[in-house]
Write a protein that holds these residues in place. Structure first.
Motif, PDB file in Angstrom:
ATOM      1  N   LEU A   1     -23.177   0.367  43.218  1.00 29.04           N
ATOM      2  CA  LEU A   1     -21.809   0.746  43.593  1.00 29.04           C
ATOM      3  C   LEU A   1     -21.869   2.117  44.249  1.00 29.04           C
ATOM      4  O   LEU A   1     -22.224   3.101  43.601  1.00 29.04           O
ATOM      5  N   LEU A   2     -21.505   2.169  45.529  1.00 29.63           N
ATOM      6  CA  LEU A   2     -21.655   3.432  46.243  1.00 29.63           C
ATOM      7  C   LEU A   2     -20.659   4.475  45.766  1.00 29.63           C
ATOM      8  O   LEU A   2     -20.916   5.679  45.882  1.00 29.63           O
ATOM      9  N   SER A   3     -19.535   4.042  45.198  1.00 28.41           N
ATOM     10  CA  SER A   3     -18.598   5.010  44.615  1.00 28.41           C
ATOM     11  C   SER A   3     -19.268   5.735  43.451  1.00 28.41           C
ATOM     12  O   SER A   3     -19.065   6.936  43.242  1.00 28.41           O
TER      13      SER A   3
ATOM     14  N   VAL B   1     -21.733   8.268  44.924  1.00 25.83           N
ATOM     15  CA  VAL B   1     -21.032   9.476  45.398  1.00 25.83           C
ATOM     16  C   VAL B   1     -20.687  10.371  44.214  1.00 25.83           C
ATOM     17  O   VAL B   1     -20.820  11.592  44.275  1.00 25.83           O
TER      18      VAL B   1
ATOM     19  N   GLN C   1     -28.085  -2.307  47.490  1.00 23.01           N
ATOM     20  CA  GLN C   1     -26.976  -2.224  48.448  1.00 23.01           C
ATOM     21  C   GLN C   1     -27.513  -2.005  49.865  1.00 23.01           C
ATOM     22  O   GLN C   1     -28.196  -1.002  50.113  1.00 23.01           O
TER      23      GLN C   1
ATOM     24  N   HIS D   1     -25.367  -2.369  52.671  1.00 20.46           N
ATOM     25  CA  HIS D   1     -24.283  -2.064  53.613  1.00 20.46           C
ATOM     26  C   HIS D   1     -24.566  -0.728  54.306  1.00 20.46           C
ATOM     27  O   HIS D   1     -25.188   0.166  53.730  1.00 20.46           O
ATOM     28  N   ARG D   2     -24.075  -0.623  55.524  1.00 24.00           N
ATOM     29  CA  ARG D   2     -24.270   0.590  56.331  1.00 24.00           C
ATOM     30  C   ARG D   2     -23.854   1.860  55.589  1.00 24.00           C
ATOM     31  O   ARG D   2     -24.391   2.942  55.828  1.00 24.00           O
ATOM     32  N   ASN D   3     -22.862   1.732  54.706  1.00 25.24           N
ATOM     33  CA  ASN D   3     -22.377   2.922  54.009  1.00 25.24           C
ATOM     34  C   ASN D   3     -23.427   3.553  53.098  1.00 25.24           C
ATOM     35  O   ASN D   3     -23.261   4.694  52.686  1.00 25.24           O
TER      36      ASN D   3
ATOM     37  N   GLU E   1     -21.147  -7.589  49.345  1.00 25.34           N
ATOM     38  CA  GLU E   1     -21.092  -6.291  48.651  1.00 25.34           C
ATOM     39  C   GLU E   1     -20.215  -6.371  47.409  1.00 25.34           C
ATOM     40  O   GLU E   1     -19.953  -5.362  46.763  1.00 25.34           O
TER      41      GLU E   1
ATOM     42  N   LEU F   1     -19.188  -7.764  54.544  1.00 23.32           N
ATOM     43  CA  LEU F   1     -17.795  -7.485  54.925  1.00 23.32           C
ATOM     44  C   LEU F   1     -17.594  -7.614  56.431  1.00 23.32           C
ATOM     45  O   LEU F   1     -16.621  -8.233  56.880  1.00 23.32           O
ATOM     46  N   ASP F   2     -18.494  -7.044  57.210  1.00 21.94           N
ATOM     47  CA  ASP F   2     -18.366  -7.106  58.682  1.00 21.94           C
ATOM     48  C   ASP F   2     -18.358  -8.554  59.169  1.00 21.94           C
ATOM     49  O   ASP F   2     -17.561  -8.931  60.029  1.00 21.94           O
TER      50      ASP F   2
ATOM     51  N   PHE G   1     -13.507   0.501  48.094  1.00 20.99           N
ATOM     52  CA  PHE G   1     -13.979   1.845  47.766  1.00 20.99           C
ATOM     53  C   PHE G   1     -14.943   1.859  46.586  1.00 20.99           C
ATOM     54  O   PHE G   1     -15.866   2.667  46.557  1.00 20.99           O
ATOM     55  N   SER G   2     -14.738   0.974  45.606  1.00 18.30           N
ATOM     56  CA  SER G   2     -15.686   0.966  44.483  1.00 18.30           C
ATOM     57  C   SER G   2     -17.067   0.546  44.964  1.00 18.30           C
ATOM     58  O   SER G   2     -18.083   1.067  44.508  1.00 18.30           O
ATOM     59  N   GLN G   3     -17.107  -0.401  45.901  1.00 23.09           N
ATOM     60  CA  GLN G   3     -18.404  -0.927  46.336  1.00 23.09           C
ATOM     61  C   GLN G   3     -19.058  -0.074  47.420  1.00 23.09           C
ATOM     62  O   GLN G   3     -20.278   0.036  47.452  1.00 23.09           O
ATOM     63  N   LEU G   4     -18.234   0.479  48.312  1.00 29.42           N
ATOM     64  CA  LEU G   4     -18.797   1.173  49.474  1.00 29.42           C
ATOM     65  C   LEU G   4     -18.627   2.687  49.443  1.00 29.42           C
ATOM     66  O   LEU G   4     -19.159   3.387  50.303  1.00 29.42           O
ATOM     67  N   GLY G   5     -17.854   3.196  48.495  1.00 33.85           N
ATOM     68  CA  GLY G   5     -17.755   4.641  48.309  1.00 33.85           C
ATOM     69  C   GLY G   5     -16.833   5.357  49.274  1.00 33.85           C
ATOM     70  O   GLY G   5     -16.232   6.360  48.945  1.00 33.85           O
ATOM     71  N   MET G   6     -16.745   4.862  50.484  1.00 37.29           N
ATOM     72  CA  MET G   6     -15.896   5.486  51.503  1.00 37.29           C
ATOM     73  C   MET G   6     -15.553   4.425  52.552  1.00 37.29           C
ATOM     74  O   MET G   6     -16.146   3.349  52.562  1.00 37.29           O
ATOM     75  N   TRP G   7     -14.615   4.751  53.412  1.00 33.69           N
ATOM     76  CA  TRP G   7     -14.206   3.787  54.437  1.00 33.69           C
ATOM     77  C   TRP G   7     -15.391   3.472  55.353  1.00 33.69           C
ATOM     78  O   TRP G   7     -16.038   4.398  55.847  1.00 33.69           O
ATOM     79  N   PRO G   8     -15.691   2.189  55.588  1.00 34.55           N
ATOM     80  CA  PRO G   8     -16.829   1.858  56.446  1.00 34.55           C
ATOM     81  C   PRO G   8     -16.437   1.880  57.924  1.00 34.55           C
ATOM     82  O   PRO G   8     -15.336   1.458  58.286  1.00 34.55           O
ATOM     83  N   ALA G   9     -17.352   2.358  58.739  1.00 37.41           N
ATOM     84  CA  ALA G   9     -17.119   2.311  60.182  1.00 37.41           C
ATOM     85  C   ALA G   9     -17.169   0.853  60.637  1.00 37.41           C
ATOM     86  O   ALA G   9     -17.735   0.001  59.943  1.00 37.41           O
ATOM     87  N   GLN G  10     -16.565   0.584  61.771  1.00 38.15           N
ATOM     88  CA  GLN G  10     -16.727  -0.715  62.443  1.00 38.15           C
ATOM     89  C   GLN G  10     -16.124  -1.914  61.726  1.00 38.15           C
ATOM     90  O   GLN G  10     -16.562  -3.033  61.938  1.00 38.15           O
TER      91      GLN G  10
END
Lengths: 111, 261
Positions: free
Chosen positions: A31-33, A36, A49, A51-53, B75, B138-139, B165-174
């Motif tokens: 979980l990237l949250s 962080v 994970q 994903h690009r993030n 994700e 997601l994309d 946000f829980s999975q990616l931490g911040m807003w994803p680009a694209q």
């Protein structure tokens, strides 16, 4: 311990450009949250994970490297982002558990 | 323009966590009773109860059904995917099924997953675990839904589980999401700074029980309660818009459109 030493010891595959630096510790999460909120600058992240993030979060936290486990491979756009942002991305067929165990045995701790 | 209330995320008995009483027929009845102009059926990773939902809506009229699913991305982000037409939703459902992890449901742990008709007759049981995860990033899901003419809404982005946000931490680009959904306790202001200004917030009930349908909904100023009008309202196009709750309380006859586009 440095990123380079970890790559050698665990026989990791470098899939972006390797930026060698001192490793302050390790953190394992998908979980990237959580990354962080809890990973520390200079940590290596152990995760599935892709994903690009993960690259964005690595830059935000100041991670020394990201180890993608269990045979997962990030898409080429993720690797491009990693190169553009000087984030070292490493891959391995081993599970997160095994990678964490091996790092611990090498003296790496969470910090 | 007229203000129409829409609840764009509701689960039926087919969702393992959904109440067995939540048949498509009763969901439509509840929507009518609560004066919702539009209601979407969005079971976890399946559209199999959408035919009953369409048939039930056709009998009652007065409420526009929207067909979709709440898809779990690779994700593990929950994403509401919506379509205007039943046929499109069913084709999409078959696509999702191909990408859903082939894990069998254990009814003792997760509950039954009954597929029903508009008369609440059980047609069969979905045997694959619907709370599982797809292998669609997601994309990829975002592109797929848009290619099929659908709308994509990130579910309950404020929640600590299965949210963007829980999975990616911040807003994803694209990504080109059409909206983000906020849970009842989340304030718009707390999340506005984390989401690009072009992406509107909606409120949905995410009801798993009949009594929760419409507990939260979104008011749209539109020419008619149709999917195309809904899509325009999310974009803030041609005078259509999301009506802020404050404007509804004040009973403004011509709601002001505050959507940023």
């Amino acid at each position: 311990m440095t990123v380079n030493e970890i790559v050698s010891a665990l026989e990791l595959t470098v899939v972006s450009e390797l930026q060698d630096s001192a490793v302050t510790g390790a953190y394992a999460a998908d979980l990237l949250s959580d990354v962080v909120g809890n990973a520390q600058p200079g940590n290596v992240l152990i995760t599935v994970q892709v994903h690009r993030n993960v690259v964005a979060v690595a830059g935000l936290v100041g991670l020394a490297a990201v180890i993608i486990t269990h045979g997962r491979v990030p898409d080429s756009d993720v690797l491009t982002a990693a190169r553009d942002n000087n984030v070292t991305v490493l891959t391995t067929a081993e599970s997160s558990f095994t990678v964490a165990g091996r790092l611990y045995a090498l003296g790496v701790r969470s910090a | 323009m007229t203000v129409y209330r829409a609840d764009l995320q509701v689960h039926s008995c087919l969702s393992p966590c959904g109440s067995l009483e939540s048949s498509p027929r009763r969901i439509i009845a509840a929507a009518t009773a609560r004066q919702l102009a539009m209601i979407a059926l969005t079971d976890h990773n399946t559209t199999a109860n959408c035919p009953a939902f369409a048939a039930a809506a056709a009998r009652i009229r007065g409420v526009t059904p929207v067909f979709g699913a709440e898809v779990t991305t690779a994700e593990e982000i929950h994403v509401v995917c919506l379509f205007a037409e039943l046929a499109t939703a069913m084709t999409f459902g078959a696509f999702i099924h191909q990408h859903l992890a082939p894990v069998q449901n254990n009814p003792e742990l997760f509950g039954d997953q009954p597929i029903v008709d508009a008369d609440e007759q059980v047609l069969g049981f979905e045997e694959r675990l619907l709370v599982g995860t797809t292998d669609l990033a997601l994309d990829a899901l975002d592109d797929e839904v848009h290619a099929r003419g659908g709308l994509v809404i990130a579910s309950h982005i404020d929640r600590p589980i299965n949210s963007l946000f829980s999975q990616l931490g911040m807003w994803p680009a694209q990504v080109t999401l059409d909206a983000c959904d906020l849970s009842p306790r989340a304030q718009d202001s707390a999340w506005r700074g984390r989401v690009p200004p072009a992406i509107p917030f909606v409120r949905t009930s995410d009801a798993h029980f009949l009594e929760d349908i419409g507990r939260q909904a979104t008011a749209f100023a539109m020419a008619a309660p149709t999917f195309d009008e809904l899509a325009m309202a999310l974009r803030g196009a041609q005078g259509r818009c999301i009506v802020p709750p404050a404007d509804l309380v004040a009973a403004t006859p011509e709601p002001s459109c505050t959507h940023p586009i």
